[in-house]
Design a protein around this motif. Sequence first.
Motif, PDB file in Angstrom:
ATOM      1  N   ASP A 114       0.672  -1.213  -0.037  1.00  0.00           N
ATOM      2  CA  ASP A 114       0.074   0.149   0.127  1.00  0.00           C
ATOM      3  C   ASP A 114       0.721   1.239   0.034  1.00  0.00           C
ATOM      4  N   SER A 115       2.142   1.227  -0.180  1.00  0.00           N
ATOM      5  CA  SER A 115       2.919   2.287  -0.076  1.00  0.00           C
ATOM      6  C   SER A 115       2.544   3.314  -1.250  1.00  0.00           C
ATOM      7  N   LYS A 164      12.361  -2.698  -8.722  1.00  0.00           N
ATOM      8  CA  LYS A 164      11.485  -3.644  -7.656  1.00  0.00           C
ATOM      9  C   LYS A 164      10.075  -3.371  -8.085  1.00  0.00           C
ATOM     10  N   SER A 165       9.148  -4.303  -7.425  1.00  0.00           N
ATOM     11  CA  SER A 165       7.869  -4.479  -7.675  1.00  0.00           C
ATOM     12  C   SER A 165       7.068  -3.374  -7.301  1.00  0.00           C
ATOM     13  N   CYS A 170       3.874   1.502  -8.069  1.00  0.00           N
ATOM     14  CA  CYS A 170       3.929   2.960  -7.701  1.00  0.00           C
ATOM     15  C   CYS A 170       3.702   3.748  -9.061  1.00  0.00           C
ATOM     16  N   MET A 171       4.485   3.788 -10.006  1.00  0.00           N
ATOM     17  CA  MET A 171       4.657   4.568 -11.001  1.00  0.00           C
ATOM     18  C   MET A 171       3.467   4.083 -11.910  1.00  0.00           C
ATOM     19  N   VAL A 211       4.023   1.607 -18.518  1.00  0.00           N
ATOM     20  CA  VAL A 211       4.273   2.796 -17.387  1.00  0.00           C
ATOM     21  C   VAL A 211       4.431   4.099 -18.449  1.00  0.00           C
ATOM     22  N   GLN A 212       3.650   5.118 -18.374  1.00  0.00           N
ATOM     23  CA  GLN A 212       3.922   6.496 -19.071  1.00  0.00           C
ATOM     24  C   GLN A 212       4.652   7.260 -18.356  1.00  0.00           C
ATOM     25  N   ILE A 213       6.051   7.485 -18.738  1.00  0.00           N
ATOM     26  CA  ILE A 213       6.701   8.470 -18.190  1.00  0.00           C
ATOM     27  C   ILE A 213       6.940   9.610 -18.789  1.00  0.00           C
TER      28      ILE A 213
END
Length: 424
Positions: A114-115, A164-165, A170-171, A211-213
Amino acid sequence: MAAVDTVKPTDGNNIRTLKLSGHVGFDSLPDQLVSKSVQNGFIFNILCIGETGLGKSTLMDSLFNTSFESTQASHNLPTVKLKAHTYELQESNVRLKLTIVDTVGYGDQINKEDSFKAVVDYIDAQFEAYLQEELKIKRSLATYHDTRTHVCLYFICPTGHGLKSIDLVCMKKLDSKVNIIPIIAKADTISKSELQKFKAKIMSELSNNGVQIYQFPTDDDSVSEMNASMNSHTPFAVVGSTDFVRVGNKMMRSRQYPWGTVQVENESHCDFVKLREMLIRTNMEDMREKTHCKHYELYRKKRLEQMGFSDVDSDNKPVSFQQTFEQKRSNHLLELQQKEDEMRQMFVVRVREKEGELKESEKELHAKFDKLKKDHTEEKKKLEDSRKKLEEELLEFNRRKQQIAQQMTAGSHHTLTLGKTKKK
Ligand SMILES: Nc1nc2c(ncn2[C@@H]2O[C@H](COP(=O)(O)OP(=O)(O)O)[C@@H](O)[C@H]2O)c(=O)[nH]1
Ligand SMILES: [Mg+2]
């Protein structure tokens, strides 16, 4: 309200291009814009996400060439917390209100699932605050302290092993809410050949997971070439330091090791300069704009839809905000009326029920009273009878008493004889 004919300006095809016969002066508009912006000052908000001790605070000090005097966070916090600090910076005559948000305790919990939640909540809360200000009747957007997050620097651990997962999760959660720039932290701890492989791995993992950066924009000719080349260098591998070492006659931010010195601003040592160039010197305005026009717009759209507003009705015909509002208002009033009627009906039913109950208990009481009355009369009659009986017995007793008394006074002889007879 009387209907008003709307007068629309002529559309693009009918606009004529005219020549001016002399200097008018509106060519000063860009200068007016610059002067106004400088007067108002600028706002920029950075969110730093990364594990405790990855060098977030040090990098911020290095980027803005100052000391934000942050305190070190401990590793044993039960949850992730976001801490925001706002600073006023000035360079020549340009004022910048800078807010740095730090994720305290990120990645320190045993369960890291949940971070990201605290981060998502923080970003949404800033959007919500702005939306609420926009929806006010009396808005103060000109003086409003906009706290919406313009960029998220995501600090990646220099493991050389890929993401890391927690990083990917998160991203992924954030990519539609904020401009993400992933950076490899403490890049001095990874060798040059490993770094290239590490960068490629990170980029492929990001794209594999959709993941869209943030992409440095290439639509502005003046910076498109540089931005395009910088896009190919991401994720930037950065080094930060609070220490200075003399190089020639200049003091340079550096990290000193027994085997040599890493200079933060040396492009052959790390990508710090590239990051500073992209983040502060070239694309700060683009990030502010993307935050407002892309990420906030998406948030606003979702929220207004949640509230039941839409640009089209159920038949796909355009409706105005006011129409929807009035429709909602009348629906609401109708609902209220229905509720009121229901409550009134319920009240009548309840009153009737209560009345019935009361009548029933009244009846019961009457029956009880009657029974008691009957019992009472019976008891009274019984008592009367026993009284009469007693009285009769008393009379009889008195009669007998008199009789005996008369007999006794009739003569003692008689009594003696009686006594003698008794003795026999
Ligand atoms: N090797 C190396 N160490 C760094 C770097 N940046 C910061 N550090 C060190 O890492 C430790 C934690 O840094 P800090 O900025 O407080 O990390 P934060 O918890 O992410 O804010 C400090 O001892 C810094 O000196 C870096 O680029 N390379
Ligand atoms: Mg810190």
